[in-house]
Structure formats: C-alpha cells, structure tokens
Design an enzyme around this catalytic site. Sequence first.
Site, PDB file in Angstrom:
ATOM      1  N   ASN A 191      26.842  -4.924  10.372  1.00 45.42           N
ATOM      2  CA  ASN A 191      27.378  -5.855   9.384  1.00 45.42           C
ATOM      3  C   ASN A 191      27.600  -5.143   8.055  1.00 45.42           C
ATOM      4  O   ASN A 191      26.831  -4.257   7.660  1.00 45.42           O
ATOM      5  CB  ASN A 191      26.501  -7.104   9.225  1.00 45.42           C
ATOM      6  CG  ASN A 191      25.025  -6.841   9.048  1.00 45.42           C
ATOM      7  OD1 ASN A 191      24.489  -5.829   9.494  1.00 45.42           O
ATOM      8  ND2 ASN A 191      24.345  -7.773   8.408  1.00 45.42           N
ATOM      9  N   VAL A 192      28.689  -5.531   7.400  1.00 45.91           N
ATOM     10  CA  VAL A 192      29.072  -4.938   6.114  1.00 45.91           C
ATOM     11  C   VAL A 192      29.273  -6.096   5.138  1.00 45.91           C
ATOM     12  O   VAL A 192      30.243  -6.850   5.251  1.00 45.91           O
ATOM     13  CB  VAL A 192      30.359  -4.101   6.249  1.00 45.91           C
ATOM     14  CG1 VAL A 192      30.708  -3.452   4.904  1.00 45.91           C
ATOM     15  CG2 VAL A 192      30.208  -3.018   7.330  1.00 45.91           C
ATOM     16  N   CYS A 242      27.204 -14.959  16.225  1.00 44.36           N
ATOM     17  CA  CYS A 242      27.648 -16.190  15.571  1.00 44.36           C
ATOM     18  C   CYS A 242      28.924 -16.708  16.236  1.00 44.36           C
ATOM     19  O   CYS A 242      29.588 -16.000  17.008  1.00 44.36           O
ATOM     20  CB  CYS A 242      27.872 -15.957  14.071  1.00 44.36           C
ATOM     21  SG  CYS A 242      29.423 -15.146  13.649  1.00 44.36           S
ATOM     22  N   TYR A 275      30.383 -12.953  -1.229  1.00 49.99           N
ATOM     23  CA  TYR A 275      29.652 -13.089   0.040  1.00 49.99           C
ATOM     24  C   TYR A 275      30.526 -13.406   1.242  1.00 49.99           C
ATOM     25  O   TYR A 275      30.299 -12.935   2.346  1.00 49.99           O
ATOM     26  CB  TYR A 275      28.576 -14.173  -0.068  1.00 49.99           C
ATOM     27  CG  TYR A 275      27.502 -13.938  -1.114  1.00 49.99           C
ATOM     28  CD1 TYR A 275      27.266 -12.667  -1.636  1.00 49.99           C
ATOM     29  CD2 TYR A 275      26.724 -14.993  -1.573  1.00 49.99           C
ATOM     30  CE1 TYR A 275      26.284 -12.459  -2.599  1.00 49.99           C
ATOM     31  CE2 TYR A 275      25.735 -14.794  -2.524  1.00 49.99           C
ATOM     32  CZ  TYR A 275      25.523 -13.526  -3.043  1.00 49.99           C
ATOM     33  OH  TYR A 275      24.551 -13.327  -3.980  1.00 49.99           O
ATOM     34  N   ASN A 327      29.368  -8.048   1.213  1.00 52.79           N
ATOM     35  CA  ASN A 327      30.151  -7.860   0.002  1.00 52.79           C
ATOM     36  C   ASN A 327      29.582  -8.755  -1.095  1.00 52.79           C
ATOM     37  O   ASN A 327      29.077  -9.847  -0.797  1.00 52.79           O
ATOM     38  CB  ASN A 327      31.622  -8.212   0.294  1.00 52.79           C
ATOM     39  CG  ASN A 327      32.530  -7.784  -0.832  1.00 52.79           C
ATOM     40  OD1 ASN A 327      32.703  -8.497  -1.812  1.00 52.79           O
ATOM     41  ND2 ASN A 327      33.114  -6.615  -0.700  1.00 52.79           N
ATOM     42  N   ALA A 328      29.717  -8.312  -2.349  1.00 51.60           N
ATOM     43  CA  ALA A 328      29.254  -9.110  -3.485  1.00 51.60           C
ATOM     44  C   ALA A 328      29.960 -10.457  -3.519  1.00 51.60           C
ATOM     45  O   ALA A 328      29.403 -11.445  -4.002  1.00 51.60           O
ATOM     46  CB  ALA A 328      29.495  -8.337  -4.780  1.00 51.60           C
ATOM     47  N   CYS A 385      32.163 -14.690  15.771  1.00 51.95           N
ATOM     48  CA  CYS A 385      32.201 -13.456  16.580  1.00 51.95           C
ATOM     49  C   CYS A 385      32.446 -13.775  18.055  1.00 51.95           C
ATOM     50  O   CYS A 385      33.159 -13.037  18.733  1.00 51.95           O
ATOM     51  CB  CYS A 385      30.917 -12.654  16.397  1.00 51.95           C
ATOM     52  SG  CYS A 385      30.845 -11.891  14.769  1.00 51.95           S
ATOM     53  N   GLU A 398      29.457  -7.423  15.111  1.00 49.73           N
ATOM     54  CA  GLU A 398      30.279  -7.515  16.322  1.00 49.73           C
ATOM     55  C   GLU A 398      31.750  -7.326  15.978  1.00 49.73           C
ATOM     56  O   GLU A 398      32.500  -6.649  16.680  1.00 49.73           O
ATOM     57  CB  GLU A 398      30.088  -8.872  16.996  1.00 49.73           C
ATOM     58  CG  GLU A 398      28.666  -9.177  17.421  1.00 49.73           C
ATOM     59  CD  GLU A 398      27.835  -9.860  16.334  1.00 49.73           C
ATOM     60  OE1 GLU A 398      28.034  -9.563  15.132  1.00 49.73           O
ATOM     61  OE2 GLU A 398      26.982 -10.682  16.696  1.00 49.73           O
TER      62      GLU A 398
HETATM   63  N1  THU Z   1      25.626 -11.358  11.106  1.00 46.50           N
HETATM   64  C1  THU Z   1      26.179 -10.502  12.018  1.00 46.50           C
HETATM   65  O1  THU Z   1      26.423  -9.337  11.721  1.00 46.50           O
HETATM   66  N2  THU Z   1      26.454 -10.981  13.252  1.00 46.50           N
HETATM   67  C2  THU Z   1      26.208 -12.252  13.664  1.00 46.50           C
HETATM   68  O2  THU Z   1      26.574 -12.609  14.783  1.00 46.50           O
HETATM   69  C3  THU Z   1      25.488 -13.173  12.800  1.00 46.50           C
HETATM   70  C4  THU Z   1      25.334 -12.740  11.389  1.00 46.50           C
HETATM   71  C5  THU Z   1      25.341 -10.854   9.760  1.00 46.50           C
HETATM   72  C6  THU Z   1      26.225 -11.409   8.688  1.00 46.50           C
HETATM   73  C7  THU Z   1      25.352 -11.243   7.463  1.00 46.50           C
HETATM   74  O3  THU Z   1      25.537  -9.930   6.962  1.00 46.50           O
HETATM   75  C8  THU Z   1      23.936 -11.351   7.990  1.00 46.50           C
HETATM   76  O4  THU Z   1      24.025 -11.190   9.394  1.00 46.50           O
HETATM   77  C9  THU Z   1      23.262 -12.668   7.689  1.00 46.50           C
HETATM   78  O5  THU Z   1      24.067 -13.735   8.068  1.00 46.50           O
END
Ligand code: THU
Length: 135
Positions: free
Chosen positions: A44-45, A89, A50, A47-48, A92, A57
């Site tokens: 996950n990347v 989520c 949000y 950002n300020a 994704c 994924e």
């Molecule tokens: N996040 C993911 O990378 N994948 C998911 O399927 C659920 C959430 C990340 C997004 C955010 O950076 C952090 O988890 C909290 O929501």
Amino acid sequence: MTDKVTELVSKCLQARDLAYCPYSRFPVGAALLTADGAIVTGCNVENASYGLTVCAERTAVQRAVAEGHRQFTAIAVTCDIKDRFVGPCGACRQVLMEFGSNWTVYLTKPDGTYKETKLHELLPLPFSPEHLAKN
Ligand code: THU
C-alpha cells in the site's frame, strides 16, 4: 504447499515490509502469480490526501499490467493481523475481478500460514467485463 505457493507467500510478506503507510500504520503486502510463473509484488502507498491511497493489491495489479502481464493464477495478501485471516477490500476485489473470477486468493497471516480462497467466493455475483460485452 507447493514451492510456488511458498514463494508467493514469502514475497507478499516481504512486500508488506515496503509499505508506505505513515497515516494508518497498517502495512499490507501482495504478491501476484502470473500465468507464466512470474511473481509481481505490491504494497500500500498512502498519501497526505488520504483518498489517494492505493492498496497493496491494486499496486501489484497496476505494476503487473504495466510489465505486460494480464493473466493471473493467484494472489497472496497479508497484513500485520495475527489472529485471523484478512481479505482484500471490496475495491480491490473488483479490480482483481477484471482479470477473471476463477483464481486463487491466499489470505496470509504474518507467520506465513494462509487460507486458500477463490476470487469468485470473495466477490459473488460480480460486475465484470463480460457484462459490457453483452450490451
Ligand atoms: N489496504 C490495502 O492495502 N489493501 C486492502 O485490501 C485493505 C486496505 C491499505 C489501505 C491503507 O493504506 C491501509 O490498508 C489502511 O486502510
């Protein structure tokens, strides 16, 4: 567990360590297995601003497609939660569905144990490219 699944699980755990998540402090790692046996990872990347955050994924999918891959057989996903298996989520799941419904999703705990699921189990009755083709 086959060697390839072992490798996939291990790569998603490594990818989680690269997560850029200063706001949530919730690192997520993903590793996609392509039909030709390549593994493409993502984290996950955040950002300020949000809402611009990209999940692990989707980072993996965007990267894989940009590298020429469009056929996937599995994805392993992990986060820091130790006591249960955590799924991708909804957004994704939809992005994964773009590339077919019948592939494997390994929900992976930090210790490397995993639960094997299918994308069509995680996203039943999906909207997918085939619906557009029928218009
Ligand atoms: N996040 C993911 O990378 N994948 C998911 O399927 C659920 C959430 C990340 C997004 C955010 O950076 C952090 O988890 C909290 O929501």
